[in-house]
Write a protein that holds these residues in place. Structure first.
Motif, PDB file in Angstrom:
ATOM      1  N   GLY A  54       0.814  -1.204   0.000  1.00  0.00           N
ATOM      2  CA  GLY A  54       0.000   0.000   0.000  1.00  0.00           C
ATOM      3  C   GLY A  54       0.845   1.250   0.000  1.00  0.00           C
ATOM      4  O   GLY A  54       2.012   1.241  -0.407  1.00  0.00           O
ATOM      5  N   GLY A  55       0.277   2.344   0.508  1.00  0.00           N
ATOM      6  CA  GLY A  55       0.947   3.637   0.422  1.00  0.00           C
ATOM      7  C   GLY A  55       2.305   3.675   1.077  1.00  0.00           C
ATOM      8  O   GLY A  55       3.295   4.087   0.458  1.00  0.00           O
ATOM      9  N   HIS A 233     -15.928  10.205  -0.221  1.00  0.00           N
ATOM     10  CA  HIS A 233     -15.736  11.535   0.355  1.00  0.00           C
ATOM     11  C   HIS A 233     -16.124  12.562  -0.704  1.00  0.00           C
ATOM     12  O   HIS A 233     -15.712  12.455  -1.864  1.00  0.00           O
ATOM     13  CB  HIS A 233     -14.279  11.726   0.771  1.00  0.00           C
ATOM     14  CG  HIS A 233     -14.032  12.901   1.641  1.00  0.00           C
ATOM     15  ND1 HIS A 233     -14.104  14.195   1.173  1.00  0.00           N
ATOM     16  CD2 HIS A 233     -13.731  13.003   2.977  1.00  0.00           C
ATOM     17  CE1 HIS A 233     -13.836  15.034   2.158  1.00  0.00           C
ATOM     18  NE2 HIS A 233     -13.614  14.338   3.260  1.00  0.00           N
ATOM     19  N   PRO A 234     -16.896  13.575  -0.342  1.00  0.00           N
ATOM     20  CA  PRO A 234     -17.400  14.509  -1.355  1.00  0.00           C
ATOM     21  C   PRO A 234     -16.329  15.325  -2.064  1.00  0.00           C
ATOM     22  O   PRO A 234     -16.576  15.828  -3.160  1.00  0.00           O
ATOM     23  CB  PRO A 234     -18.342  15.420  -0.552  1.00  0.00           C
ATOM     24  CG  PRO A 234     -17.895  15.302   0.866  1.00  0.00           C
ATOM     25  CD  PRO A 234     -17.394  13.900   1.008  1.00  0.00           C
ATOM     26  N   LYS A 240      -9.609   7.711  -1.347  1.00  0.00           N
ATOM     27  CA  LYS A 240      -9.433   8.454  -0.094  1.00  0.00           C
ATOM     28  C   LYS A 240     -10.763   8.609   0.639  1.00  0.00           C
ATOM     29  O   LYS A 240     -10.910   9.473   1.500  1.00  0.00           O
ATOM     30  CB  LYS A 240      -8.841   9.838  -0.374  1.00  0.00           C
ATOM     31  CG  LYS A 240      -7.510   9.823  -1.104  1.00  0.00           C
ATOM     32  CD  LYS A 240      -6.425   9.141  -0.304  1.00  0.00           C
ATOM     33  CE  LYS A 240      -5.087   9.210  -1.048  1.00  0.00           C
ATOM     34  NZ  LYS A 240      -4.014   8.496  -0.328  1.00  0.00           N
ATOM     35  N   GLY A 241     -11.735   7.763   0.327  1.00  0.00           N
ATOM     36  CA  GLY A 241     -13.036   7.865   0.956  1.00  0.00           C
ATOM     37  C   GLY A 241     -13.024   7.375   2.387  1.00  0.00           C
ATOM     38  O   GLY A 241     -12.022   6.872   2.909  1.00  0.00           O
ATOM     39  N   HIS A 246      -8.221   0.321   3.541  1.00  0.00           N
ATOM     40  CA  HIS A 246      -7.044   1.050   3.071  1.00  0.00           C
ATOM     41  C   HIS A 246      -7.083   2.528   3.452  1.00  0.00           C
ATOM     42  O   HIS A 246      -8.119   3.180   3.376  1.00  0.00           O
ATOM     43  CB  HIS A 246      -6.928   0.955   1.551  1.00  0.00           C
ATOM     44  CG  HIS A 246      -6.791  -0.441   1.027  1.00  0.00           C
ATOM     45  ND1 HIS A 246      -6.070  -1.407   1.683  1.00  0.00           N
ATOM     46  CD2 HIS A 246      -7.281  -1.025  -0.096  1.00  0.00           C
ATOM     47  CE1 HIS A 246      -6.120  -2.527   0.988  1.00  0.00           C
ATOM     48  NE2 HIS A 246      -6.850  -2.324  -0.083  1.00  0.00           N
ATOM     49  N   THR A 247      -5.947   3.053   3.798  1.00  0.00           N
ATOM     50  CA  THR A 247      -5.653   4.458   4.094  1.00  0.00           C
ATOM     51  C   THR A 247      -6.311   4.981   5.368  1.00  0.00           C
ATOM     52  O   THR A 247      -5.776   5.891   5.998  1.00  0.00           O
ATOM     53  CB  THR A 247      -6.026   5.402   2.931  1.00  0.00           C
ATOM     54  OG1 THR A 247      -7.452   5.499   2.806  1.00  0.00           O
ATOM     55  CG2 THR A 247      -5.435   4.921   1.611  1.00  0.00           C
ATOM     56  N   GLN A 248      -7.465   4.438   5.764  1.00  0.00           N
ATOM     57  CA  GLN A 248      -8.184   4.972   6.918  1.00  0.00           C
ATOM     58  C   GLN A 248      -8.262   3.981   8.077  1.00  0.00           C
ATOM     59  O   GLN A 248      -8.975   4.244   9.054  1.00  0.00           O
ATOM     60  CB  GLN A 248      -9.603   5.381   6.505  1.00  0.00           C
ATOM     61  CG  GLN A 248      -9.671   6.304   5.303  1.00  0.00           C
ATOM     62  CD  GLN A 248      -8.923   7.614   5.511  1.00  0.00           C
ATOM     63  OE1 GLN A 248      -8.821   8.110   6.640  1.00  0.00           O
ATOM     64  NE2 GLN A 248      -8.401   8.189   4.442  1.00  0.00           N
TER      65      GLN A 248
END
Length: 461
Positions: A54-55, A233-234, A240-241, A246-248
């Motif tokens: 991942g990142g 995510h708006p 990146k939602g 992943h990521t969150q």
């Protein structure tokens, strides 16, 4: 040619316990320098595998490629695996969805573990038993008890493990700050304020279908079974939602300790090293304070399960065996560490090192060996991530403890874990460093460990 010993297999481990225990006892301080591993030819370099593409894996592995040959990648997300292989090796590395296949390869010397936090300890322990040296991202563990097991296995196997707290390899800021303290330039240390920012926020996140490329069961691994959640995510890109994947993942106590084990694993680390540099006792005694969450808790367990649940803000206070020094951990101050001593104060983060004692270096510089002492006398040729990997390679070749060893890391990380328990229970947590136990609180003591989901226990065979 490298002087690294032949990796210890599981079978050899049982037969060689006495010998490797002696190797693990090699002192931390050494002064000999040698040719950088980076300058060796590809045929002479070690072979390493990246587990977790991942990142953070794709950020750190390019640095590792300067010192070792990246020959294998592993991830439970097929898209991450494909894209990471193309980015890092031009599609040339072997790819796997099960890390155990990587550990079974005799030709792989080193693994880099860049998975989500809840997988770190299990993969690391099994990698050491498989005879691999390892670079493992922080935080090393999800619990205090995992840390005890990691440290025991490192001693028994003699493997070299570098924790990815690369601030320990930042010579121009963090190590210089520690050298200023060690040289008495701010006097006896009285107070530290550690700023690590607040945690994430989310609305309610619905349970949705798992992406086709993701093995959700294996991603969860040792943690409790739960539905996959995602909400676009708006104002951000799709990846990146809001999610519990992943990521969150850091915003879920099921998978992480939030900011306390994220940035805390960096800045609390430097703060505790600062106490030691001042010649004072950094054994933690207690953690107390307040925290703000977006969910309710019952016996330390989040009641709502459809939104981020780690602490969004905190005002915590850590007491140490040296009663003259205290540490505050806050979300509402500058990211970094403020050291206050009897003679002055300095502030350090990744962007700056400031304070009158720093300005005074212009007329009264540090001794030439001041930073070298902080870096345990090891060769220093680069800075930050490259230096951290180079130090890892040096430790492998010399079979010594690297700058971010598991033992000093876990003493610091236990403070982060205790802070998390304090936040979840909303009360003071007392700690006995001699026994490494929470004392006087049965529920808090039980939170030193977590059960592993069936089928994902640590394999000690």
């Amino acid at each position: 040619m490298t002087t690294m010993k032949k990796p210890t297999t599981r079978r050899q481990f049982l037969a060689q316990t006495a010998a490797v225990s002696a190797a693990a006892a090699i002192p931390y301080h050494f002064t000999s320098a040698q040719e950088s591993t980076k300058s060796k030819s590809k045929n002479e370099q070690l072979q390493f595998a990246l587990i977790g593409v991942g990142g953070n894996g794709t950020r750190t592995a390019p640095v590792g490629k300067e010192f070792a040959n990246l020959v294998a990648l592993c991830d439970v997300d097929a898209d991450h695996l494909r894209d990471g292989n193309q980015l890092l090796t031009g599609g040339k590395a072997d790819t796997y969805s099960d890390y155990r296949e990587v550990l079974s390869r005799d030709d792989i010397d080193v693994v880099q573990i860049s998975t989500p936090d809840h997988w770190h300890a299990k993969i690391l322990i099994e990698a050491m038993l498989a005879g691999k040296d390892a670079y493992c991202e922080k935080p090393l563990t999800l619990t205090i008890e995992e840390g005890k097991l990691v440290r025991r296995m490192q001693k028994e196997t003699g493997r070299v493990v570098q924790v990815g707290t690369q601030q320990r390899s930042s010579f121009d800021k963090f190590n210089k700050a520690l050298a200023i303290i060690a040289e008495g330039r701010i006097g006896k240390l009285k107070r530290m304020v550690v700023g690590i920012d607040g945690g994430g926020w989310s609305p309610e996140i619905p349970a949705v279908a798992v992406p086709d490329a993701l093995d959700w069961d294996r991603w969860l691994g040792p943690t409790p079974e739960m539905p996959y959640r995602y909400l676009r995510h708006p104002s951000k890109e799709a990846d990146k939602g809001y999610t519990n994947c992943h990521t969150q993942f850091r915003w879920w106590y099921e998978h992480s300790g939030g900011k306390l084990t994220d940035w805390g694993a960096h800045h609390i680390d430097i703060a505790m090293l600062g106490i030691a540099a001042a010649g004072q006792n950094n054994d933690p005694v207690s953690v107390d304070g307040t925290a703000k969450h977006a969910v309710d808790f019952k016996d330390g367990i989040p009641v709502q399960t459809d939104r981020y649940n780690t602490a969004q803000g905190f005002d915590l206070h850590v007491a140490f065996a040296d009663g003259d020094v205290e540490m505050s951990i806050r979300h509402d101050v500058d990211n970094g560490i403020l050291f206050e001593g009897e003679l002055g104060r300095i502030f350090v983060n990744r962007g700056k090192l400031v304070g009158k004692p720093v300005e005074d270096l212009a007329s009264n510089p540090l001794p030439e060996d001041a930073i070298s002492k902080i870096y345990r006398g090891m060769p220093m040729k680069q800075n930050d991530r490259p230096a951290h990997w180079e130090n890892f390679m040096y430790a492998i070749e010399n079979r010594v403890q690297p700058i971010s060893d598991v033992h000093s890391h876990m003493k610091m990380l236990n403070v982060c874990h205790l802070a998390g328990i304090c936040c979840r229970l909303g009360r003071k947590i007392n700690w006995d460093q001699s026994t490494e136990q929470v004392v006087g609180d049965e529920l808090a003591h039980s939170m030193m460990s977590r059960p592993y989901r069936e089928g994902y226990e640590i394999d000690m065979s």
